[in-house]
Motif scaffolding. Structure first.
Motif, PDB file in Angstrom:
ATOM      1  N   ALA A 185       0.825  -1.201   0.000  1.00 59.56           N
ATOM      2  CA  ALA A 185       0.000   0.000   0.000  1.00 59.56           C
ATOM      3  C   ALA A 185       0.870   1.265   0.000  1.00 59.56           C
ATOM      4  N   LEU A 186       1.932   1.288   0.787  1.00 62.48           N
ATOM      5  CA  LEU A 186       2.824   2.443   0.800  1.00 62.48           C
ATOM      6  C   LEU A 186       3.510   2.635  -0.545  1.00 62.48           C
ATOM      7  N   LEU A 187       3.851   1.532  -1.205  1.00 62.09           N
ATOM      8  CA  LEU A 187       4.482   1.650  -2.518  1.00 62.09           C
ATOM      9  C   LEU A 187       3.501   2.196  -3.553  1.00 62.09           C
ATOM     10  N   VAL A 188       2.245   1.766  -3.467  1.00 62.20           N
ATOM     11  CA  VAL A 188       1.231   2.297  -4.378  1.00 62.20           C
ATOM     12  C   VAL A 188       1.037   3.794  -4.148  1.00 62.20           C
ATOM     13  N   LEU A 189       1.144   4.210  -2.903  1.00 64.18           N
ATOM     14  CA  LEU A 189       1.031   5.636  -2.582  1.00 64.18           C
ATOM     15  C   LEU A 189       2.330   6.394  -2.821  1.00 64.18           C
ATOM     16  N   ARG A 190       3.334   5.685  -3.359  1.00 61.63           N
ATOM     17  CA  ARG A 190       4.629   6.281  -3.710  1.00 61.63           C
ATOM     18  C   ARG A 190       5.351   6.849  -2.483  1.00 61.63           C
ATOM     19  N   GLN A 191       5.309   6.091  -1.407  1.00 67.92           N
ATOM     20  CA  GLN A 191       6.015   6.460  -0.181  1.00 67.92           C
ATOM     21  C   GLN A 191       7.230   5.547   0.002  1.00 67.92           C
ATOM     22  N   GLY A 192       8.148   5.611  -0.952  1.00 67.84           N
ATOM     23  CA  GLY A 192       9.311   4.736  -0.924  1.00 67.84           C
ATOM     24  C   GLY A 192      10.223   4.964   0.260  1.00 67.84           C
ATOM     25  N   HIS A 193      10.377   6.240   0.656  1.00 65.25           N
ATOM     26  CA  HIS A 193      11.263   6.530   1.790  1.00 65.25           C
ATOM     27  C   HIS A 193      10.704   5.953   3.089  1.00 65.25           C
ATOM     28  N   LEU A 194       9.378   5.979   3.255  1.00 67.41           N
ATOM     29  CA  LEU A 194       8.792   5.358   4.445  1.00 67.41           C
ATOM     30  C   LEU A 194       9.006   3.853   4.436  1.00 67.41           C
ATOM     31  N   VAL A 195       8.917   3.246   3.263  1.00 71.05           N
ATOM     32  CA  VAL A 195       9.118   1.802   3.158  1.00 71.05           C
ATOM     33  C   VAL A 195      10.532   1.426   3.578  1.00 71.05           C
ATOM     34  N   GLU A 196      11.507   2.254   3.254  1.00 76.44           N
ATOM     35  CA  GLU A 196      12.904   1.936   3.586  1.00 76.44           C
ATOM     36  C   GLU A 196      13.122   1.780   5.079  1.00 76.44           C
ATOM     37  N   TYR A 197      12.279   2.421   5.893  1.00 73.66           N
ATOM     38  CA  TYR A 197      12.481   2.346   7.343  1.00 73.66           C
ATOM     39  C   TYR A 197      11.388   1.534   8.040  1.00 73.66           C
ATOM     40  N   LEU A 198      10.146   1.625   7.528  1.00 74.48           N
ATOM     41  CA  LEU A 198       9.062   0.906   8.175  1.00 74.48           C
ATOM     42  C   LEU A 198       9.110  -0.585   7.874  1.00 74.48           C
ATOM     43  N   PHE A 199       9.551  -0.961   6.670  1.00 71.25           N
ATOM     44  CA  PHE A 199       9.602  -2.385   6.347  1.00 71.25           C
ATOM     45  C   PHE A 199      10.601  -3.138   7.233  1.00 71.25           C
ATOM     46  N   PRO A 200      11.852  -2.666   7.403  1.00 66.92           N
ATOM     47  CA  PRO A 200      12.757  -3.391   8.323  1.00 66.92           C
ATOM     48  C   PRO A 200      12.226  -3.430   9.750  1.00 66.92           C
ATOM     49  N   LEU A 201      11.653  -2.300  10.223  1.00 64.64           N
ATOM     50  CA  LEU A 201      11.132  -2.272  11.591  1.00 64.64           C
ATOM     51  C   LEU A 201       9.967  -3.238  11.748  1.00 64.64           C
ATOM     52  N   GLY A 202       9.052  -3.236  10.774  1.00 63.69           N
ATOM     53  CA  GLY A 202       7.929  -4.162  10.841  1.00 63.69           C
ATOM     54  C   GLY A 202       8.372  -5.611  10.731  1.00 63.69           C
ATOM     55  N   ALA A 203       9.367  -5.871   9.893  1.00 63.80           N
ATOM     56  CA  ALA A 203       9.862  -7.242   9.743  1.00 63.80           C
ATOM     57  C   ALA A 203      10.461  -7.753  11.052  1.00 63.80           C
ATOM     58  N   ILE A 204      11.182  -6.902  11.753  1.00 63.86           N
ATOM     59  CA  ILE A 204      11.783  -7.314  13.028  1.00 63.86           C
ATOM     60  C   ILE A 204      10.690  -7.600  14.060  1.00 63.86           C
ATOM     61  N   CYS A 205       9.655  -6.760  14.093  1.00 58.35           N
ATOM     62  CA  CYS A 205       8.567  -6.974  15.058  1.00 58.35           C
ATOM     63  C   CYS A 205       7.814  -8.272  14.759  1.00 58.35           C
ATOM     64  N   VAL A 206       7.497  -8.507  13.500  1.00 58.25           N
ATOM     65  CA  VAL A 206       6.790  -9.731  13.132  1.00 58.25           C
ATOM     66  C   VAL A 206       7.661 -10.952  13.426  1.00 58.25           C
ATOM     67  N   ASN A 229      19.540   3.236  -4.461  1.00 56.36           N
ATOM     68  CA  ASN A 229      20.190   3.325  -3.157  1.00 56.36           C
ATOM     69  C   ASN A 229      21.083   2.109  -2.983  1.00 56.36           C
ATOM     70  N   ALA A 230      22.387   2.321  -3.054  1.00 49.38           N
ATOM     71  CA  ALA A 230      23.327   1.206  -2.962  1.00 49.38           C
ATOM     72  C   ALA A 230      23.370   0.599  -1.569  1.00 49.38           C
ATOM     73  N   GLN A 231      22.946   1.341  -0.549  1.00 49.33           N
ATOM     74  CA  GLN A 231      22.951   0.844   0.831  1.00 49.33           C
ATOM     75  C   GLN A 231      21.549   0.968   1.418  1.00 49.33           C
ATOM     76  N   SER A 232      20.609   0.296   0.807  1.00 50.39           N
ATOM     77  CA  SER A 232      19.211   0.391   1.221  1.00 50.39           C
ATOM     78  C   SER A 232      18.997  -0.276   2.574  1.00 50.39           C
ATOM     79  N   PRO A 233      18.317   0.420   3.521  1.00 49.52           N
ATOM     80  CA  PRO A 233      18.028  -0.198   4.825  1.00 49.52           C
ATOM     81  C   PRO A 233      17.109  -1.411   4.724  1.00 49.52           C
ATOM     82  N   ILE A 234      16.416  -1.556   3.610  1.00 51.97           N
ATOM     83  CA  ILE A 234      15.496  -2.685   3.457  1.00 51.97           C
ATOM     84  C   ILE A 234      16.236  -4.014   3.539  1.00 51.97           C
TER      85      ILE A 234
END
Length: 534
Positions: free
Chosen positions: A66-87, A125-130
């Motif tokens: 959903a964030l990618l569809v809304l073109r929020q790539g920068h949020l994905v770079e930080y929320l995806f790793p954080l969400g993955a760790i929580c899950v 981004n050569a060093q993507s937090p994802i």
């Protein structure tokens, strides 16, 4: 007048019941006490399981999309790793099998999430937090090792202890050579497959869940990546072309129809080919139409990766599995393989699909004109003496991606090392190589013996075939790190865990079926019975 004692209502009945209970025969040994010690431990109250363990991962990937569809790539770079760790932490605490399955899904889909985020952001981004997400999730398995350090002194963990000691030695040498940053990153890529093996040994009681969840993960994961790989090969998607241009990976081909080597949702065609090889082999232990569709699509996609070492490894694993199965399963496997070959043939009749595959096969027949073979031969000649005469070794961080983080430019580093057989002695020297190779050999030998003693577990037998195939592929590259390393250590550990679970199940069944001792003399000798019970 003397007082007459008054008996409370029901007191006589209670006294009679007490006397009858005292005379009644008591079992010599309770059912729980008759079980083995490990089985009694297994009867303790388990951690409450999640009602729907698939919901958290689905919510994570759904929110990311959903964030990618809304073109929020920068949020994905930080929320995806954080969400993955929580899950991952939630599943680690509540469902070990689904935790491991989620870790594999992160390695399968994490690179694709990164490509989409870069495409939405409009910058590579050569060093993507994802890319931290799968590494952080799999690192949680190390918490079990810290909690149960006593396992390090047990016989079943001896091969893994030797491997860890070798890695620690190479880390110390590497940190002195190139600095802690490169050595630490490289240590993580070598170590987390070993942590998966430790985690399986510690959670062996969940083996039925592992068998069920991992089979579904591998079948549906392989099916998804195969379909996406075919689409990518026929018509490269915009974010794939953007990623190829930004990464400058010329070996992956060109982002034109029928011009790419298939890497699907993963970083490159090499790791994807090994992954798909392992998924195809494990799918032979599954049932149902998804594994048939996976075979029909996965075999051509594996050929379209143009990774010859994976083709050879697939053949080695198939031959091993065929030789180790009993007569009935051998016929079944042969029928499945022939059926899949016939069903996959129509795809190979398309010229655009067959042409790159046939060209790659021609290079295997004309090795004299094969540039890759000549470069690897020259590499062996150059580094053979250096790898075998360097007693101390160069240390972790001098090869691979970690070499880019070197703090000492005076030390020679190599990003691409074309031989796993040479990289191990080059990095670890004689002491580390002796420990590491001994541990790997013990793992393979133990897995082989366990699979022979429990041949009915097709998933465990397929795991041993994968482990031997990946070992054979060490001639071309280091396959004991990263995602290929995870499949190696998983395949080498599953047979051992499966055999242990089967043995404990048999012990519990025997204890439950054991006849009670003859207690017909308990009424005459209640005292003797009580002594026996004690």
């Amino acid at each position: 007048m003397p007082a007459v004692p008054v008996t409370p209502p029901g007191a006589g009945l209670g006294a009679r019941r007490s006397r009858d209970a005292a005379r009644a025969p008591r079992p010599a040994v309770s059912s729980v006490a008759a079980l083995p010690t490990v089985a009694r431990i297994a009867q303790r109250a388990p951690t409450p399981a999640l009602r729907d363990p698939l919901r958290p991962p689905l919510l994570l990937f759904g929110a990311t999309l959903a964030l990618l569809v809304l073109r929020q790539g920068h949020l994905v770079e930080y929320l995806f790793p954080l969400g993955a760790i929580c899950v991952a932490l939630l599943l680690y605490l509540r469902s070990p099998a689904h935790y491991l399955g989620f870790v594999f899904w992160l390695f399968f889909l994490g690179p694709e999430v990164r490509r989409l985020a870069d495409f939405v952001n409009g910058a590579f981004n050569a060093q993507s937090p994802i890319m931290i997400a799968p590494l952080a999730a799999v690192s949680l398995s190390g918490l079990s090792l810290l909690k149960h350090m006593a396992i390090l002194g047990q016989r079943r963990a001896a091969p893994l202890v030797l491997i860890v000691l070798a890695l620690l030695y190479a880390f110390v040498v590497g940190a002195a050579q190139v600095g802690p940053a490169g050595a630490t990153y490289t240590l993580m890529t070598w170590l987390y497959p070993v942590l998966i093996s430790f985690y399986l040994i510690l959670t062996w009681r969940h083996y039925p869940d592992y068998h069920r969840v991992l089979l579904k993960t591998f079948v549906y994961g392989g099916l998804l990546m195969s379909v996406y790989g075919l689409v990518e090969f026929v018509s490269p998607l915009p974010w794939t072309a953007f990623w190829l241009q930004g990464s400058q990976m010329v070996t992956e081909g060109h982002a034109v129809p029928f011009g790419m080597r298939v890497s699907s949702t993963m970083n490159s065609c090499g790791p994807f080919a090994v992954t798909l090889m392992a998924l195809l082999l494990t799918s032979l232990a599954a049932r149902g139409w998804p594994r048939i569709v996976l075979g029909c699509l996965g075999v051509p996609v594996l050929l379209l990766t143009s990774v010859r070492s994976a083709w050879g490894g697939f053949a080695v694993a198939l031959l091993y599995s065929f030789a180790m199965l009993d007569g009935r399963n051998r016929v079944r496997m042969l029928a499945v393989v022939l059926s899949l070959a016939l069903l996959a043939t129509p795809l190979m009749l398309i010229d655009q699909v067959a042409t790159p595959v046939l060209k790659r096969f021609d290079t295997m027949q004309n090795l004299g004109n094969d540039t890759s073979f000549q470069e690897r031969t020259e590499f062996y000649k150059t580094f053979l003496a250096s790898a075998l005469t360097n007693i101390a070794g160069q240390g972790l961080g001098t090869t691979g991606i970690g070499s880019k983080l070197s703090d000492n430019p005076a030390v020679a580093t190599m990003t691409d090392f074309d031989s796993g057989l040479m990289e191990v002695p080059y990095v670890m020297g004689w002491p580390g190589t002796l420990l590491y190779v001994s541990g790997i050999a013990m793992l393979l030998a133990r897995a082989f013996r366990a699979s022979r003693r429990h041949p009915r577990d097709l998933l465990a037998n397929a795991g041993v075939g994968i482990a031997f195939a990946i070992t054979a592929m060490m001639v071309f590259a280091n396959m004991l790190t990263g995602v290929p390393g995870m499949f190696f250590f998983l395949g080498a550990t599953l047979p051992v865990v499966s055999l242990r679970y089967a043995r404990e199940g048999r012990n519990m069944s025997r204890a439950a079926a054991a006849p009670e001792p003859d207690n017909h003399n308990d009424r005459q000798h209640p005292t003797q019975t009580r002594r026996t019970d004690r």
